[in-house]
Design a protein around this motif. Structure first.
Motif, PDB file in Angstrom:
ATOM      1  N   GLU A 116      -2.985   0.803  -5.695  1.00  0.00           N
ATOM      2  CA  GLU A 116      -2.949   2.233  -5.474  1.00  0.00           C
ATOM      3  C   GLU A 116      -4.284   2.828  -5.924  1.00  0.00           C
ATOM      4  O   GLU A 116      -4.954   2.261  -6.791  1.00  0.00           O
ATOM      5  CB  GLU A 116      -1.792   2.872  -6.251  1.00  0.00           C
ATOM      6  CG  GLU A 116      -0.415   2.376  -5.830  1.00  0.00           C
ATOM      7  CD  GLU A 116       0.700   2.942  -6.689  1.00  0.00           C
ATOM      8  OE1 GLU A 116       0.400   3.697  -7.639  1.00  0.00           O
ATOM      9  OE2 GLU A 116       1.871   2.619  -6.412  1.00  0.00           O
ATOM     10  N   GLU A 167       9.336   0.840  -1.197  1.00  0.00           N
ATOM     11  CA  GLU A 167       8.637   2.119  -1.070  1.00  0.00           C
ATOM     12  C   GLU A 167       7.132   1.938  -1.241  1.00  0.00           C
ATOM     13  O   GLU A 167       6.334   2.474  -0.468  1.00  0.00           O
ATOM     14  CB  GLU A 167       9.160   3.101  -2.120  1.00  0.00           C
ATOM     15  CG  GLU A 167       8.455   4.457  -2.098  1.00  0.00           C
ATOM     16  CD  GLU A 167       8.964   5.389  -3.187  1.00  0.00           C
ATOM     17  OE1 GLU A 167       8.427   6.503  -3.294  1.00  0.00           O
ATOM     18  OE2 GLU A 167       9.892   4.992  -3.938  1.00  0.00           O
ATOM     19  N   LYS A 168       6.746   1.154  -2.235  1.00  0.00           N
ATOM     20  CA  LYS A 168       5.319   0.971  -2.503  1.00  0.00           C
ATOM     21  C   LYS A 168       4.617   0.193  -1.386  1.00  0.00           C
ATOM     22  O   LYS A 168       3.472   0.501  -1.037  1.00  0.00           O
ATOM     23  CB  LYS A 168       5.119   0.276  -3.856  1.00  0.00           C
ATOM     24  CG  LYS A 168       5.403   1.169  -5.048  1.00  0.00           C
ATOM     25  CD  LYS A 168       5.093   0.474  -6.361  1.00  0.00           C
ATOM     26  CE  LYS A 168       5.286   1.404  -7.552  1.00  0.00           C
ATOM     27  NZ  LYS A 168       4.329   2.536  -7.550  1.00  0.00           N
ATOM     28  N   HIS A 170       5.506   0.011   1.841  1.00  0.00           N
ATOM     29  CA  HIS A 170       5.404   0.867   3.021  1.00  0.00           C
ATOM     30  C   HIS A 170       4.314   1.923   2.841  1.00  0.00           C
ATOM     31  O   HIS A 170       3.564   2.222   3.779  1.00  0.00           O
ATOM     32  CB  HIS A 170       6.749   1.535   3.300  1.00  0.00           C
ATOM     33  CG  HIS A 170       7.803   0.581   3.760  1.00  0.00           C
ATOM     34  ND1 HIS A 170       9.047   0.990   4.209  1.00  0.00           N
ATOM     35  CD2 HIS A 170       7.823  -0.777   3.853  1.00  0.00           C
ATOM     36  CE1 HIS A 170       9.770  -0.057   4.551  1.00  0.00           C
ATOM     37  NE2 HIS A 170       9.048  -1.148   4.333  1.00  0.00           N
ATOM     38  N   GLU A 171       4.209   2.455   1.632  1.00  0.00           N
ATOM     39  CA  GLU A 171       3.152   3.432   1.343  1.00  0.00           C
ATOM     40  C   GLU A 171       1.774   2.783   1.437  1.00  0.00           C
ATOM     41  O   GLU A 171       0.822   3.400   1.929  1.00  0.00           O
ATOM     42  CB  GLU A 171       3.357   4.037  -0.049  1.00  0.00           C
ATOM     43  CG  GLU A 171       4.529   4.994  -0.144  1.00  0.00           C
ATOM     44  CD  GLU A 171       4.743   5.514  -1.552  1.00  0.00           C
ATOM     45  OE1 GLU A 171       4.104   4.966  -2.485  1.00  0.00           O
ATOM     46  OE2 GLU A 171       5.538   6.449  -1.728  1.00  0.00           O
ATOM     47  N   ALA A 174       0.748   2.343   5.085  1.00  0.00           N
ATOM     48  CA  ALA A 174       0.370   3.644   5.644  1.00  0.00           C
ATOM     49  C   ALA A 174      -0.981   4.102   5.107  1.00  0.00           C
ATOM     50  O   ALA A 174      -1.809   4.656   5.848  1.00  0.00           O
ATOM     51  CB  ALA A 174       1.448   4.675   5.327  1.00  0.00           C
ATOM     52  N   ARG A 175      -1.225   3.864   3.811  1.00  0.00           N
ATOM     53  CA  ARG A 175      -2.483   4.286   3.197  1.00  0.00           C
ATOM     54  C   ARG A 175      -3.659   3.495   3.765  1.00  0.00           C
ATOM     55  O   ARG A 175      -4.713   4.062   4.093  1.00  0.00           O
ATOM     56  CB  ARG A 175      -2.400   4.102   1.675  1.00  0.00           C
ATOM     57  CG  ARG A 175      -3.584   4.710   0.924  1.00  0.00           C
ATOM     58  CD  ARG A 175      -3.520   4.399  -0.568  1.00  0.00           C
ATOM     59  NE  ARG A 175      -2.225   4.725  -1.138  1.00  0.00           N
ATOM     60  CZ  ARG A 175      -1.401   3.854  -1.685  1.00  0.00           C
ATOM     61  NH1 ARG A 175      -1.727   2.560  -1.752  1.00  0.00           N
ATOM     62  NH2 ARG A 175      -0.248   4.232  -2.184  1.00  0.00           N
TER      63      ARG A 175
END
Length: 264
Positions: A116, A167-168, A170-171, A174-175
């Motif tokens: 992240e 969730e992480k 998939h994020e 997308a990121r």
């Protein structure tokens, strides 16, 4: 063809080691991300260091050089054969006019939380996501991004982390697609090692299910099985031949995605 030299504050290598690059549209680039089983820990043989003019890698100094194992440099003392080089060689076979460029960015032991923006990995003293984006920014102008290869999950196979994994991930996909300006770039995830000597707990099964469900949950993604692959004796990392087979499986999955996306 133009000769390109890219550095990160270090001196250029000798010209003989900097290959000429093809036109941008004929230089297909792939991002290699995840943890140690993407970086590779297999035993290197002379064959793994054979140069192929159609498969290059973006090295630690930020230069395009022939792709030889180890591709990665996250942990230099133990980095070895991974899946990336075999993937590149396989895809290069499909079109002799295309050159493959591999951008190694995996970090051994990194949980998905370290992928992240701003996240720091204490073990390697790196910022996995931020460092990847810096390397991508330097590498991508030379060619066209054609795929993102992901192998990760072992560090998230705990009760607490596994609950957040879907969730992480998939994020993250997308990121990557947004920040790399590649909204439909293929994303391929590989299955963690299935080793009898180290049975999976419920958390690892949960992370694996997230990987397996990707093709139905996120457009233009694929899942690669690790069925039948062996470890190198540590119950964690694949052996060299299993990494090569994994590379072939990633290539097969990529081809299938390309075929599915081909316009009639």
């Amino acid at each position: 063809m133009a000769c390109v030299s890219l550095t990160f504050g270090q001196t250029d290598r000798e010209n003989s080691s900097s290959p000429s690059l093809p036109p941008k549209e004929k230089f297909h680039l792939y991002l290699l991300v995840g943890q140690s089983n993407m970086a590779g820990r297999g035993k290197v043989t002379p064959e793994d260091q054979t140069k192929n003019p159609h498969v290059l890698m973006f090295d630690q100094e930020g230069q395009w050089v022939p792709a030889v194992d180890p591709l990665h440099f996250d942990k230099p003392k133990i980095a070895g054969v991974g899946l990336g080089r075999t993937f590149g060689l396989e895809i290069a076979k499909d079109n002799p006019e295309i050159t493959i460029g591999l951008i190694p960015c995996a970090v051994g032991g990194s949980p998905i939380a370290s992928w992240e923006p701003g996240a720091f990995d204490k073990a390697t003293k790196t910022h996995p996501y931020d460092d990847t984006m810096k390397r991508a920014a330097a590498a991508l102008p030379a060619g066209e991004l054609k795929g993102i290869l992901w192998h990760q999950g072992e560090s998230d196979s705990s009760p607490e982390k596994s609950e957040l994994y879907e969730e992480k991930l998939h994020e993250l996909i997308a990121r990557f697609r947004k920040e790399l300006d590649a909204p439909e770039v293929p994303f391929i995830a590989g299955q963690m090692g299935q080793f009898q000597e180290r049975p999976w707990n419920d958390a690892k099964k949960k992370v694996d299910q997230v990987h397996q469900d990707l093709p139905k949950d996120v457009p233009n993604t694929a899942f690669v099985s690790s069925d039948g692959l062996k470890h190198k004796g540590d119950n964690v990392h694949f052996d060299a031949e299993s990494y090569r087979e994994l590379g072939r499986r990633y290539a097969k999955a990529y081809r299938e995605l390309q075929k599915a996306n081909a316009k009639p």
